[in-house]
Design an enzyme around this catalytic site. Structure first.
Site, short mmCIF file in Angstrom:
data_model
loop_
_atom_site.label_atom_id
_atom_site.label_comp_id
_atom_site.label_asym_id
_atom_site.label_seq_id
_atom_site.Cartn_x
_atom_site.Cartn_y
_atom_site.Cartn_z
N ARG A 130 0.22 3.78 -8.80
CA ARG A 130 1.65 3.87 -8.48
C ARG A 130 2.24 2.47 -8.47
NH1 ARG A 130 2.30 5.49 -2.88
NH2 ARG A 130 2.87 3.34 -2.60
N GLU A 146 4.70 -3.91 -5.69
CA GLU A 146 3.27 -4.03 -6.01
C GLU A 146 2.84 -2.89 -6.92
OE1 GLU A 146 0.37 -3.28 -3.01
OE2 GLU A 146 1.48 -1.64 -2.13
N ASN A 148 -0.25 -0.31 -7.19
CA ASN A 148 -1.37 0.19 -6.39
C ASN A 148 -2.43 0.83 -7.27
OD1 ASN A 148 -0.14 0.07 -3.49
ND2 ASN A 148 1.45 0.99 -4.77
N SER A 153 -1.11 7.24 -2.61
CA SER A 153 -0.73 8.45 -1.88
C SER A 153 0.65 8.92 -2.29
CB SER A 153 -0.77 8.18 -0.38
OG SER A 153 0.20 7.23 -0.03
N LYS A 310 -3.19 -8.53 -4.45
CA LYS A 310 -1.93 -9.29 -4.48
C LYS A 310 -2.12 -10.62 -5.22
CE LYS A 310 0.05 -6.49 -1.17
NZ LYS A 310 -0.87 -5.37 -1.18
N LYS A 368 1.98 -12.54 2.13
CA LYS A 368 1.08 -11.38 2.02
C LYS A 368 -0.39 -11.77 1.91
CE LYS A 368 4.32 -8.44 -0.49
NZ LYS A 368 4.40 -7.40 -1.51
N GLU A 372 -4.20 -3.76 1.72
CA GLU A 372 -3.41 -2.60 1.32
C GLU A 372 -3.14 -1.74 2.54
OE1 GLU A 372 -2.53 -2.12 -1.88
OE2 GLU A 372 -3.57 -3.95 -2.38
N GLY A 373 -2.19 -0.84 2.41
CA GLY A 373 -2.03 0.18 3.44
C GLY A 373 -0.91 -0.08 4.43
N ARG A 456 10.47 6.38 -0.88
CA ARG A 456 10.23 6.22 0.55
C ARG A 456 11.41 5.46 1.11
NH1 ARG A 456 4.75 3.10 1.17
NH2 ARG A 456 5.70 2.18 -0.66
P1 ADP Z 1 0.76 -2.81 1.09
O1 ADP Z 1 -0.35 -3.00 0.14
O2 ADP Z 1 0.40 -3.04 2.49
O3 ADP Z 1 1.48 -1.52 0.85
P2 ADP Z 1 3.15 -4.07 0.01
O4 ADP Z 1 3.16 -5.22 -0.87
O5 ADP Z 1 3.51 -2.77 -0.60
O6 ADP Z 1 1.75 -4.00 0.74
O7 ADP Z 1 4.13 -4.35 1.24
C1 ADP Z 1 4.33 -3.40 2.26
C2 ADP Z 1 5.82 -3.15 2.44
O8 ADP Z 1 6.48 -4.37 2.76
C3 ADP Z 1 6.54 -2.62 1.23
O9 ADP Z 1 6.42 -1.23 1.14
C4 ADP Z 1 7.96 -3.09 1.47
O10 ADP Z 1 8.63 -2.22 2.37
C5 ADP Z 1 7.75 -4.43 2.15
N1 ADP Z 1 7.75 -5.53 1.16
C6 ADP Z 1 6.69 -5.97 0.44
N2 ADP Z 1 7.03 -6.95 -0.41
C7 ADP Z 1 8.34 -7.15 -0.23
C8 ADP Z 1 9.29 -8.06 -0.81
N3 ADP Z 1 8.93 -8.95 -1.73
N4 ADP Z 1 10.56 -7.97 -0.38
C9 ADP Z 1 10.94 -7.10 0.58
N5 ADP Z 1 10.09 -6.24 1.16
C10 ADP Z 1 8.81 -6.25 0.77
MG MG Z 2 2.64 -0.97 -0.69
#
Ligand code: ADP
Ligand code: MG
Length: 482
Positions: A130, A146, A148, A153, A310, A368, A372-373, A456
């Site tokens: 995804r 990102e 995944n 999910s 990442k 970051k 994940e998660g 979401r």
């Molecule tokens: P994970 O692997 O924990 O899902 P993500 O990179 O998807 O990590 O980050 C988790 C959440 O943080 C995202 O679903 C989003 O809501 C927020 N987020 C992540 N990166 C950004 C960004 N560059 N700008 C704004 N919000 C972000």
């Molecule tokens: Mg994510």
């Protein structure tokens, strides 16, 4: 706090009159429970009951042009990530700093090295993936959050929420607007991927094995895949096991077939094993290694898991890197356009510059780690503290800095179990996910498809919005032309 720049109109005039609103919410909560838009309660857990999952009563608006762009680019991203996963040199070079300080990624990497040294027994990899996006800035263009590659999910219930939002629009009499709700076949599409991998393995008696957590909250999403598989092919055996159980019940045959409790496993589908807590002891790591050594087709293979880190995402954004994996200039340009600023924190000039940028203006970024998660990132002023604490240590190489995406605001009703009816209208932001399926090896790609979407949505002031993690709500897009 997110400072968003724009607002998008709602799909129908709001607020909805209070009595009508209460009635439609009451009915929709029942619709949700009865159609598996559900999640197990964390506070009141029982194997015998399911709460409805938090959802948006009305679908949130999303620009049609950007939705279509995200759909369109999915197969290119699948191809890109598949090639990245199969480029040993690139993965090695990209992750070399990270694996020294991040124990979890380091252990995954060791498994990869081990199986490569021994000789890989299954060259094919199955990706059920995804790609996540938020709209950014005044022009509302999608930017990738990102990609995944493990335990992806919400293709199960995400599919259902599209139907749930459609139901509400019908209940409210907006039949003329239904054409703006895109069709969503994520569940069938993702499940077909599992089935195709099972067919390729070619043993009708072999099982598909879902690797699960000790306790599964997001049970509906997972069960939907099992039940859909049953619908598509009633004869395929599907089992659920934790890594601990695989350690206890599993073994490899002389020709490296994976056998669990006497059953040959042809496809491994991870819905766990992406956080350190999910591989807590040597036993679970041994099970993880045994699986990787086996002939079973893994979703994902270890290299595809590593490609989803990442750190790799950040490396792909460096000048000239996409060109190593994609040949068509149009595709390269399209991928580059969805990237936002991504910076490594290695001990080099670029890393030092990134550190300085983050210290100067932390609100511009998200920091970051390789996790994940949900719930692991650092935001706002805490970025400064985190950077100051680690800037002279190796620890920093396990983190990346990402430009903060500023999504537009929509206004809607978020319905939560235990919440009041009717809920207040609230300002929200959304994240779009596009699902993909890819099967192939280092030489060829046999299957590459875009299969559906999910949205979401979280309150605009929240940093993160994972539904299973408890931050956000399920939603679906209502496409608008702006
Ligand atoms: P994970 O692997 O924990 O899902 P993500 O990179 O998807 O990590 O980050 C988790 C959440 O943080 C995202 O679903 C989003 O809501 C927020 N987020 C992540 N990166 C950004 C960004 N560059 N700008 C704004 N919000 C972000
Ligand atoms: Mg994510």
């Amino acid at each position: 706090m997110s400072t968003s720049i724009m607002t998008l109109p709602s799909c129908i005039p709001i607020p909805i009159e209070e009595n009508q609103l209460k009635e439609v919410i009451e009915k929709t909560k029942d619709w949700a429970v009865m159609h598996g838009i559900g999640i197990r309660s964390r506070t009141n857990f029982s194997e015998d009951s399911i709460d409805f999952a938090p959802f948006l009563l009305l679908p949130s608006t999303f620009p049609r042009r950007e939705f279509e762009k995200a759909v369109e680019i999915q197969t290119t991203l699948n191809e890109l990530m598949h090639r990245v996963a199969h480029n040993q040199e690139f993965l090695k070079e990209t992750l070399q700093g990270t694996i020294q300080v991040d124990e979890f990624t380091g252990n995954l990497y060791k498994i990869w090295e081990t199986v490569m040294e021994e000789g890989v027994n299954q060259r094919l990899s199955l990706g059920l993936v995804r790609s996540d996006y938020m709209l950014h800035g005044i022009s509302n263009k999608i930017k990738q959050v990102e990609y995944n590659t493990i335990s992806v999910s919400m293709s199960g219930i995400g599919n259902g929420i599209s139907l749930c939002n459609r139901f509400v629009m019908e209940e409210l009499g907006h039949f003329d607007l239904l054409h703006n709700l895109p069709e969503n076949n994520a569940l069938t599409g993702m499940t077909m991927g599992l089935l195709e991998a099972w067919k390729i393995y070619g043993d009708p008696k072999a099982a598909i094995m879902v690797i699960v957590e000790d306790v599964t909250y997001n049970i509906c999403d997972q069960r939907f895949h099992e039940f859909e598989l049953r619908r598509l092919n009633p004869r395929v055996k599907i089992m659920r096991r934790t890594l601990t159980q695989i350690y206890q019940e599993g073994c490899l045959t002389d020709d490296n077939e994976l056998v669990v409790n006497g059953v040959i496993v042809s496809v491994i589908y991870y819905r766990s094993a992406y956080t350190p807590e999910q591989i807590p002891t040597k036993k679970e790591w041994d099970a993880r290694l045994m699986i990787e050594r086996s002939q079973a087709i893994k979703c994902p293979s270890i290299q595809f898991h590593l490609a989803g880190t990442k750190k790799v995402q950040q490396a792909l954004a460096k000048p000239g890197v996409l060109e190593m994996f994609l040949s068509e200039p149009k595709k390269i340009a399209a991928v580059r356009e969805i990237f936002t600023g991504l910076y490594g924190l290695d001990f080099d000039e670029a890393g030092d510059q990134a550190i300085q940028m983050a210290l100067d203006d932390p609100d511009r970024f998200v920091l970051k780690p390789q996790r994940e998660g949900g719930g692991n990132n650092v935001y706002g002023m805490e970025i400064r503290d985190a950077i100051l604490a680690m800037k002279d240590t190796k620890e920093r190489t396990a983190w990346i800095l990402m430009e903060r995406i500023r999504p537009p605001i929509t206004t809607g009703y978020m319905v939560r179990p235990g919440g009041k009816n009717p809920p207040d209208l609230a300002e929200m932001v959304s994240e779009l996910g596009i699902f993909g399926v890819i099967i192939g090896d280092s030489q060829k790609i046999m299957v590459n498809r875009q299969v559906g979407h999910m949205l979401r949505t979280k309150v605009a002031t929240a940093d993160e919005g994972g539904v299973a993690a408890g931050y956000g709500a399920l939603d679906s897009p209502y496409l608008i032309d702006i």
